[in-house]
Motif scaffolding. Structure first.
Motif, PDB file in Angstrom:
ATOM      1  N   UNK A 113       0.831  -1.201   0.000  1.00 59.64           N
ATOM      2  CA  UNK A 113       0.000   0.000   0.000  1.00 59.64           C
ATOM      3  C   UNK A 113       0.867   1.253   0.000  1.00 59.64           C
ATOM      4  N   UNK A 114       1.936   1.242   0.783  1.00 57.97           N
ATOM      5  CA  UNK A 114       2.853   2.384   0.805  1.00 57.97           C
ATOM      6  C   UNK A 114       3.515   2.537  -0.563  1.00 57.97           C
ATOM      7  N   UNK A 115       3.873   1.425  -1.197  1.00 55.78           N
ATOM      8  CA  UNK A 115       4.476   1.476  -2.526  1.00 55.78           C
ATOM      9  C   UNK A 115       3.541   2.078  -3.556  1.00 55.78           C
ATOM     10  N   UNK A 116       2.281   1.689  -3.522  1.00 54.07           N
ATOM     11  CA  UNK A 116       1.303   2.248  -4.464  1.00 54.07           C
ATOM     12  C   UNK A 116       1.135   3.739  -4.226  1.00 54.07           C
ATOM     13  N   UNK A 117       1.062   4.139  -2.959  1.00 51.17           N
ATOM     14  CA  UNK A 117       0.922   5.565  -2.654  1.00 51.17           C
ATOM     15  C   UNK A 117       2.146   6.363  -3.097  1.00 51.17           C
TER      16      UNK A 117
END
Length: 65
Positions: A7-11
């Protein structure tokens, strides 16, 4: 834990793309420089956009298959 990293990577990737758009607008339309505070000018550059995108892609890459 890996879901959180994904999720952090997508953000980070989305943030990097939006910073790249802002940097492009700043480059092609110099009259918009006055709208961005001095503290954010370096963080909203093409170089930092590449860092955000690469960090996000790295976080997505380390996810298990």
């Amino acid at each position: 834990m890996m879901g959180l990293l994904a999720a952090i990577g997508v953000l980070l990737v989305l943030f990097g793309v939006s910073v790249l758009i802002i940097a492009g607008v700043r480059h092609f339309f110099p009259s918009t420089e006055n709208w961005i505070p001095d503290e954010f000018r370096r963080a909203l550059s093409c170089q930092f956009a590449a860092y955000y995108v690469l960090a996000g892609l790295l976080l997505l890459l380390i996810q298990p298959a």
